[in-house]
Design a protein around this motif. Structure first.
Motif, PDB file in Angstrom:
ATOM      1  N   ALA B  58       7.965 -75.607 -20.926  1.00 50.44           N
ATOM      2  CA  ALA B  58       7.703 -76.651 -20.707  1.00 50.44           C
ATOM      3  C   ALA B  58       8.643 -77.842 -19.237  1.00 50.44           C
ATOM      4  CB  ALA B  58       8.530 -77.779 -21.783  1.00 50.44           C
ATOM      5  N   LEU B  59       7.109 -78.456 -17.968  1.00 47.76           N
ATOM      6  CA  LEU B  59       7.653 -78.676 -16.896  1.00 47.76           C
ATOM      7  C   LEU B  59       8.384 -80.145 -17.162  1.00 47.76           C
ATOM      8  CD1 LEU B  59       4.804 -77.313 -14.841  1.00 47.76           C
ATOM      9  CD2 LEU B  59       7.025 -76.593 -14.996  1.00 47.76           C
ATOM     10  N   SER B  60       9.322 -80.139 -16.374  1.00 49.82           N
ATOM     11  CA  SER B  60       9.385 -81.409 -15.754  1.00 49.82           C
ATOM     12  C   SER B  60       9.646 -81.520 -14.946  1.00 49.82           C
ATOM     13  CB  SER B  60      11.081 -82.237 -16.637  1.00 49.82           C
ATOM     14  OG  SER B  60      11.608 -81.978 -15.445  1.00 49.82           O
ATOM     15  N   GLY B  61       9.042 -82.433 -14.340  1.00 51.09           N
ATOM     16  CA  GLY B  61       8.652 -82.595 -12.780  1.00 51.09           C
ATOM     17  C   GLY B  61      10.128 -82.527 -11.740  1.00 51.09           C
ATOM     18  N   GLY B  62      11.409 -82.858 -11.856  1.00 47.43           N
ATOM     19  CA  GLY B  62      12.387 -82.892 -11.635  1.00 47.43           C
ATOM     20  C   GLY B  62      12.465 -81.590 -10.781  1.00 47.43           C
ATOM     21  N   VAL B  65      10.395 -77.659  -8.577  1.00 49.01           N
ATOM     22  CA  VAL B  65      11.158 -77.242  -6.996  1.00 49.01           C
ATOM     23  C   VAL B  65      11.460 -75.796  -7.450  1.00 49.01           C
ATOM     24  CG1 VAL B  65      12.112 -76.606  -5.042  1.00 49.01           C
ATOM     25  CG2 VAL B  65      10.698 -78.879  -5.093  1.00 49.01           C
ATOM     26  N   THR B  66      12.101 -76.395  -8.392  1.00 41.49           N
ATOM     27  CA  THR B  66      13.533 -75.003  -9.233  1.00 41.49           C
ATOM     28  C   THR B  66      12.879 -74.443  -9.546  1.00 41.49           C
ATOM     29  OG1 THR B  66      14.911 -76.943  -9.546  1.00 41.49           O
ATOM     30  CG2 THR B  66      15.610 -74.807  -9.772  1.00 41.49           C
ATOM     31  N   LEU B  67      11.656 -74.139 -10.547  1.00 44.15           N
ATOM     32  CA  LEU B  67      11.208 -73.273 -11.284  1.00 44.15           C
ATOM     33  C   LEU B  67      10.451 -72.945 -10.732  1.00 44.15           C
ATOM     34  CD1 LEU B  67      10.112 -75.716 -14.976  1.00 44.15           C
ATOM     35  CD2 LEU B  67       9.216 -73.185 -14.100  1.00 44.15           C
ATOM     36  N   LEU B  68       9.817 -73.073  -9.617  1.00 47.50           N
ATOM     37  CA  LEU B  68       8.594 -72.540  -8.765  1.00 47.50           C
ATOM     38  C   LEU B  68      10.073 -70.522  -7.919  1.00 47.50           C
ATOM     39  CD1 LEU B  68       6.696 -74.566  -6.305  1.00 47.50           C
ATOM     40  CD2 LEU B  68       5.782 -72.194  -7.262  1.00 47.50           C
ATOM     41  N   LEU B 187      -2.272 -69.609 -24.154  1.00 48.17           N
ATOM     42  CA  LEU B 187      -3.415 -70.340 -23.683  1.00 48.17           C
ATOM     43  C   LEU B 187      -3.990 -71.331 -24.512  1.00 48.17           C
ATOM     44  CD1 LEU B 187      -6.591 -68.109 -23.244  1.00 48.17           C
ATOM     45  CD2 LEU B 187      -4.823 -68.983 -22.055  1.00 48.17           C
ATOM     46  N   GLU B 188      -2.943 -71.938 -25.360  1.00 49.61           N
ATOM     47  CA  GLU B 188      -2.949 -73.151 -26.953  1.00 49.61           C
ATOM     48  C   GLU B 188      -2.513 -74.416 -25.581  1.00 49.61           C
ATOM     49  OE1 GLU B 188      -3.430 -73.633 -29.389  1.00 49.61           O
ATOM     50  OE2 GLU B 188      -3.572 -71.421 -30.686  1.00 49.61           O
ATOM     51  N   LYS B 189      -1.798 -74.053 -24.256  1.00 53.34           N
ATOM     52  CA  LYS B 189      -0.906 -74.826 -23.306  1.00 53.34           C
ATOM     53  C   LYS B 189      -1.964 -75.232 -22.385  1.00 53.34           C
ATOM     54  CE  LYS B 189       3.620 -74.774 -23.561  1.00 53.34           C
ATOM     55  NZ  LYS B 189       4.697 -74.761 -23.004  1.00 53.34           N
ATOM     56  N   LEU B 190      -1.744 -76.461 -22.050  1.00 54.37           N
ATOM     57  CA  LEU B 190      -2.655 -76.771 -20.998  1.00 54.37           C
ATOM     58  C   LEU B 190      -2.270 -76.194 -19.589  1.00 54.37           C
ATOM     59  CD1 LEU B 190      -5.053 -78.660 -19.552  1.00 54.37           C
ATOM     60  CD2 LEU B 190      -3.465 -79.898 -19.339  1.00 54.37           C
ATOM     61  N   VAL B 191      -0.723 -76.620 -19.500  1.00 57.85           N
ATOM     62  CA  VAL B 191      -0.270 -76.057 -17.975  1.00 57.85           C
ATOM     63  C   VAL B 191      -0.802 -74.358 -17.414  1.00 57.85           C
ATOM     64  CG1 VAL B 191       2.216 -75.266 -18.939  1.00 57.85           C
ATOM     65  CG2 VAL B 191       1.358 -76.606 -16.799  1.00 57.85           C
ATOM     66  N   ASP B 192      -0.211 -73.962 -18.659  1.00 59.10           N
ATOM     67  CA  ASP B 192      -0.921 -71.841 -18.636  1.00 59.10           C
ATOM     68  C   ASP B 192      -2.268 -71.833 -18.587  1.00 59.10           C
ATOM     69  OD1 ASP B 192       2.165 -71.959 -18.746  1.00 59.10           O
ATOM     70  OD2 ASP B 192       1.720 -69.820 -20.365  1.00 59.10           O
ATOM     71  N   LEU B 193      -3.006 -72.973 -19.013  1.00 59.82           N
ATOM     72  CA  LEU B 193      -4.366 -72.308 -19.131  1.00 59.82           C
ATOM     73  C   LEU B 193      -4.580 -73.134 -17.456  1.00 59.82           C
ATOM     74  CD1 LEU B 193      -5.954 -74.745 -21.477  1.00 59.82           C
ATOM     75  CD2 LEU B 193      -6.735 -72.199 -21.444  1.00 59.82           C
ATOM     76  N   SER B 432       3.282 -70.513 -11.438  1.00 60.12           N
ATOM     77  CA  SER B 432       3.874 -71.464 -12.138  1.00 60.12           C
ATOM     78  C   SER B 432       4.437 -72.633 -10.698  1.00 60.12           C
ATOM     79  CB  SER B 432       5.440 -70.983 -12.372  1.00 60.12           C
ATOM     80  OG  SER B 432       5.208 -69.828 -12.999  1.00 60.12           O
ATOM     81  N   GLY B 433       3.985 -74.125 -11.413  1.00 54.95           N
ATOM     82  CA  GLY B 433       4.699 -74.770 -10.937  1.00 54.95           C
ATOM     83  C   GLY B 433       2.999 -75.144  -9.651  1.00 54.95           C
ATOM     84  N   LEU B 434       2.081 -74.522  -9.627  1.00 49.66           N
ATOM     85  CA  LEU B 434       0.893 -74.548  -9.506  1.00 49.66           C
ATOM     86  C   LEU B 434       0.463 -75.514 -10.131  1.00 49.66           C
ATOM     87  CD1 LEU B 434      -0.091 -71.385  -7.825  1.00 49.66           C
ATOM     88  CD2 LEU B 434       1.318 -73.305  -6.497  1.00 49.66           C
ATOM     89  N   PRO B 435       0.065 -75.840 -11.462  1.00 52.19           N
ATOM     90  CA  PRO B 435      -0.334 -76.984 -11.369  1.00 52.19           C
ATOM     91  C   PRO B 435       0.118 -78.466 -11.688  1.00 52.19           C
ATOM     92  CG  PRO B 435      -0.376 -75.145 -13.749  1.00 52.19           C
ATOM     93  CD  PRO B 435       0.484 -75.009 -12.264  1.00 52.19           C
ATOM     94  N   ALA B 436       1.655 -78.349 -11.423  1.00 47.71           N
ATOM     95  CA  ALA B 436       1.920 -80.148 -11.564  1.00 47.71           C
ATOM     96  C   ALA B 436       2.123 -80.327 -10.056  1.00 47.71           C
ATOM     97  CB  ALA B 436       3.230 -79.478 -11.469  1.00 47.71           C
TER      98      ALA B 436
END
Lengths: 416, 565
Positions: B58-62, B65-68, B187-193, B432-436
């Motif tokens: 679950a990505l939180s925008g804040g 960068v950390t996630l990336l 693949l159920e998750k939009l962000v992973d797709l 990771s992070g690219l979809p956001a």
């Protein structure tokens, strides 16, 4: 200490060193919008809070004296003794303590039974219907986007539409209007090399030089050049507002409150926000609804209460109308997993100093359901017409396509 | 829909960073946990692993960068990347020697450790050289090109490169599959797709296939927001990929029976007693003829022909009881038509050939082509039994495609910008992070703006999206973590670049066809003054070399010309 507009204008560009390097056409534009002390219609702000997923209105405004309520949803009904009574028929969910405070002061209006005929039970479709204000979903422009189109562009406002989030809420969409979307203050800055923060300024200046020096004969040259200017302007304006801003309250720790805080900075910083938007998701309570719904209602009411108090502390509460909406309410009958499925009519809240507290519209009758759903009593476009005519003083039929009645939700003393 | 899961609560708590679609998605996960595996490629992704991993993303925008930093791939950038393995069949190998200019350029730019005779900054040349034409071709028919690819394809020449791109099935792409297999995407998750597809764009050896898939996704589109099921969206994407250059009637017939499309345009509720016209209308208006050459009566008749087309057990199913077997009068023809008959009749319409030809040309070349350009393509379309491949070949070798009018005439979509930057600079990432980033730039893949895809063009650029583009350029140019790494110092050492001018010239050549104004070149060189000590012994170089190098690359990636394709 809050910096007043007068101080800002006196300080002028010197307060904004980040802009000093911009080429003259960019620099000439005045950063901060003029803002009269009294809320004339041209300086009013609407803040829209979207409850995405479909709010269970019946467990928000609880008809605690109606036996149908307890018969139809025995596993999720709020016991009579827990309800915060508003009169001898209905009361607030117990987590809406802060809303009760606003209600008692006369700053909270509740429009009951809001919906439309032939309701869609699809999130997607019903959301589009609300956003585009068109039950036939033929219009592909947001109702507030259409309103923003009518504004006088010569005012030079930086943020007529300001949405907190990652993507544009479609009620603000218009092909003619650029809405600023701010996910967080840090993401709305020109980011630099975190290892060499001192180099950012020089790098950003060089970039502006490149945008000035790029060939101007290509089809999109002006678009990029002008947009970079607007980007510098809005980013610097928001940062400036952030530096000047002293919150008048402690905001609760929720992302809704964080979003409202950004809107408060922009509003108290006189950035010319006419429509602000923030979303709180999670209302799609199909199962085990009680704890989730309680938490959402608490989050909503505490965040909005803090926002309103903050506006008051800055003397801005007379300029701001706050409105909530949700794409539908939920089924009157609860389901077997202690939740509720998609439903129809839903209450809309209006908050603020301009608001004349009380009930508006008509309470749907639990004794007369349609496929276990409420029959709506107030067309959602009546709510919009109320905002357009009563708050923005703009003819609603031009935006909504036809005439709708309006609700007398505003204080009589409000300047027009 | 089923009940709230902890992850959806988290998503809603981080509401400012969470689109409604994401909230709805996470709620959908539990509900659809029992989808059959038919929609998943057998060898690509293991469903059970996805579900185990489901909570983690679950990505939180804040925290983005950390996630990336934290979540990107562990593979460090190879110090000298292997050249692109081209599995050319013999007949695709160029049989004529490359033109002299290309040969010269290739020689000049071969990565050699000792010498680097860089071409001086030249005035704008547009598409005058083979190198510039190859760069243009690979931006349009792919997602940009690395230095190695530029050298190789320039040596091959435009014609052989177009053949290579069109005959993609002869190119080995197993490295991509291996890379994606290792990621445990859900693949159920939009962000992973979205991650999955962006990685395809970045690392596929079949760039045109990915570009065509993106084109079709914008035309024969469906959206996760309404379809609600990741595996359906995945299956549709694979269908578009598989049939991307097929005869158009085959593609239309397949998409008409695609699960996501059946939901997206309400085919599954199109029943004899109460026909739903949504698909029938868009089939003509958006997918084939454009608004105009048909009547409302044709829409109603066509809708009758598609009645009874629906879903059962997650796949296409025809329900005879719901189908209207009566006679339909459609576009002047009469008969007991079904949906496939309708598509055959639509294919015969002159408007269809013109419409599809125009769509393809404007996506790949430029807006508002002259009528004769479209007419010529349309006749190829009709003469080749609706072959998309032959229309594409004609576009990609046409003089119009390489004309001044085409050069930098398109604004890169966010997906093109992101995939192109990461690909061209040979950055290793697990996406990771690219979809956001793409979301913030205004393009949520698998969630088009509306039924007609993304409007594109100037709509991509506003103060927010431009800022997000610039900040993505910053993110890429300052990528120093082992998991998301860009190492310009390595490049500079390898090529023996020794001054600001050489550095600027090299990167402007790689990223902007050596085509910027003299003033821009001078700004870059002046900004990079600190790099003039590059030729001196390493010990004398300050850390500011790293900063300056990255800043120069940032300025190029952030330049207005780089936003254009």
């Amino acid at each position: 200490m809050v910096i007043t507009r007068r101080q800002l204008l006196k300080g002028g560009i010197s307060l904004l060193p980040a802009l000093a390097f911009l080429s003259a056409p960019w620099r000439r534009e005045i950063l901060f919008a003029s803002s009269a002390l009294a809320a004339t219609p041209a300086d009013r702000t609407l803040v829209v809070v979207q409850q995405a997923g479909g709010n269970d209105g019946l467990n928000t405004i609880i008809p605690y004296s109606d036996g149908h309520y307890y018969d139809l949803r025995p596993n999720i009904a709020i016991p009579q003794e827990e309800v915060l009574p508003l009169n001898n028929e209905v009361g607030f969910h117990p987590e809406l303590v802060k809303f009760k405070t606003l209600w008692d002061k006369g700053n909270l209006a509740i429009v009951e039974g809001v919906g439309y005929s032939l309701p869609s039970l699809s999130h997607f479709q019903s959301m589009d219907i609300w956003r585009f204000a068109d039950p036939e979903v033929k219009v592909r422009q947001g109702w507030l986007g259409r309103y923003l189109e009518t504004l006088d562009g010569s005012r030079g406002d930086v943020f007529p539409g300001l949405a907190v989030g990652r993507t544009l809420p479609l009620e603000l969409y218009s092909p003619q209007v650029s809405v600023t979307i701010v996910e967080s203050l840090s993401l709305y800055q020109f980011q630099g090399d975190s290892r060499y923060p001192d180099a950012t300024q020089g790098r950003t200046e060089a970039l502006s030089g490149i945008y000035d020096a790029a060939p101007q004969d290509s089809p999109y040259a002006a678009l990029f050049h002008n947009t970079l200017g607007a980007t510098h302007q809005s980013s610097a304006a928001l940062m400036q507002a952030d530096k000047a801003y002293q919150p008048g309250v402690d905001y609760p720790d929720s992302s809704l409150a964080g979003g409202l805080r950004i809107l408060a900075e922009a509003i108290t910083g006189n950035l010319g926000v006419r429509v602000g938007h923030v979303t709180i998701g999670g209302w799609d309570t199909h199962a085990n609804q009680k704890p989730d719904h309680a938490r959402l209602l608490r989050t909503l009411s505490e965040a909005l209460y803090a926002f309103y108090q903050d506006l008051k502390a800055h003397g801005k509460d007379g300029d701001v109308l706050i409105m909530t909406w949700s794409e539908f309410g939920r089924r009157v009958t609860s389901n077997a997993s202690d939740g509720t499925d998609h439903g129809t009519a839903v209450p809309v809240f209006f908050l603020g100093t301009p608001v004349k507290g009380g009930f508006y519209g008509q309470r749907p009758d639990l004794g007369s359901l349609s496929s276990n759903n409420l029959r709506f009593t107030t067309d959602f476009r009546t709510v919009y017409a109320t905002v357009l005519e009563g708050w923005f003083k703009t003819p609603p039929d031009a935006i909504l396509g036809k005439q709708f009645e309006t609700l007398p939700i505003f204080n009589a003393g409000m300047p027009v | 829909m089923s009940g709230l899961k902890p992850q959806s609560q988290r998503a809603s708590e981080s509401g400012s960073a969470t689109t409604l679609a994401e909230v709805l998605v996470s709620q959908q996960v539990a509900h659809d946990a029992a989808l059959p595996s038919i929609v998943l490629s057998k060898n690509l992704l293991d469903r059970r692993k996805f579900l185990i991993q489901a909570a983690a993303l679950a990505l939180s925008g804040g925290a983005l960068v950390t996630l990336l930093e934290a979540c990107t791939a562990v593979k460090p950038l190879a110090p000298s990347p292997e050249p692109m393995p081209i599995a050319l069949s013999p007949e695709l190998t160029p049989t004529v020697p490359p033109p002299p200019e290309a040969a010269t350029e290739t020689a000049n730019l071969s990565p050699t450790p000792t010498t680097a005779p860089m071409p001086a900054a030249t005035p704008p040349t547009g598409l005058a050289t083979e190198r510039a034409r190859i760069g243009h071709l690979l931006r349009r028919a792919g997602f940009g090109a690395t230095q190695t690819e530029l050298d190789r394809f320039t040596a091959m020449g435009v014609s052989a490169t177009v053949d290579y791109l069109l005959n993609y099935e002869q190119v080995d792409d197993s490295a991509l599959e291996a890379r994606l297999n290792g990621l445990n995407l859900d693949l159920e998750k939009l962000v992973d797709l979205q991650r999955w597809w962006l990685l395809q764009m970045i690392y596929s050896m079949r760039p045109l296939q990915e570009k065509m898939t993106l084109f079709w996704h914008g035309l024969l589109t469906s959206g996760f927001s309404k379809v609600g099921k990741g595996p359906y969206m995945y299956a549709q994407n694979q269908l578009l990929r598989k049939l991307c250059l097929s005869p158009y009637d085959q593609l239309l017939k397949a998409i008409a029976q695609d699960a996501a499309m059946l939901i997206w345009l309400d085919s599954q509720v199109n029943k004899k007693a109460a026909p739903n016209e949504n698909f029938a209308r868009e089939l003509m208006e958006l997918f084939s003829m454009g608004i105009g050459p048909y009547t409302e009566g044709d829409v109603r008749q066509s809708a009758r022909a598609f009645t009874g087309w629906g879903l059962r057990q997650k796949v296409f199913n025809f329900t005879p009881e719901q189908h209207d077997f009566g006679t339909k009068i459609f576009l002047g023809r009469s008969g007991n038509f079904d949906g496939n008959d309708i598509i055959d009749i639509i294919m015969e319409q002159p408007a269809t050939a013109e419409f599809i030809s125009r769509k393809l040309f404007t996506f790949f070349a430029y807006d508002d082509p002259a009528p004769e350009v479209v007419t010529k393509l349309a006749s190829t379309f009709r003469n080749t039994q609706y072959s998309i491949k032959e229309v594409m070949r004609e576009i990609l070798i046409s003089p119009e495609f390489y004309s001044a009018k085409a050069y930098r005439a398109k604004i890169k979509s966010p997906a093109e910008l992101i995939a192109g930057m990461v690909h061209t600079l040979e950055i290793e990432t697990d996406g990771s992070g690219l979809p956001a980033f793409a979301d913030r730039m205004g393009q949520s893949l698998f969630n088009p703006f509306d039924v007609s895809g993304w409007p594109g063009g100037a709509v991509w650029i506003n103060s927010n999206t431009l800022l997000q583009r610039l900040n993505f350029a910053n993110r890429v140019s300052t990528a120093r973590s082992r998991r998301f790494q860009f190492t310009p110092v390595e490049t500079v050492r390898r090529l023996g670049l020794s001054s600001a001018d050489e550095v600027v010239t090299y990167f402007v050549h790689l990223l902007l066809d050596s085509n910027i104004s003299v003033q821009e070149h001078n700004i870059l060189v002046a900004f990079g003054q600190g790099l003039n000590i590059l030729g001196e012994p390493l010990g004398s170089q300050s850390p500011s070399v790293d900063e300056k190098l990255r800043s120069v690359v940032y300025l190029i990636l952030a330049a207005p010309e780089y936003q254009l394709a």
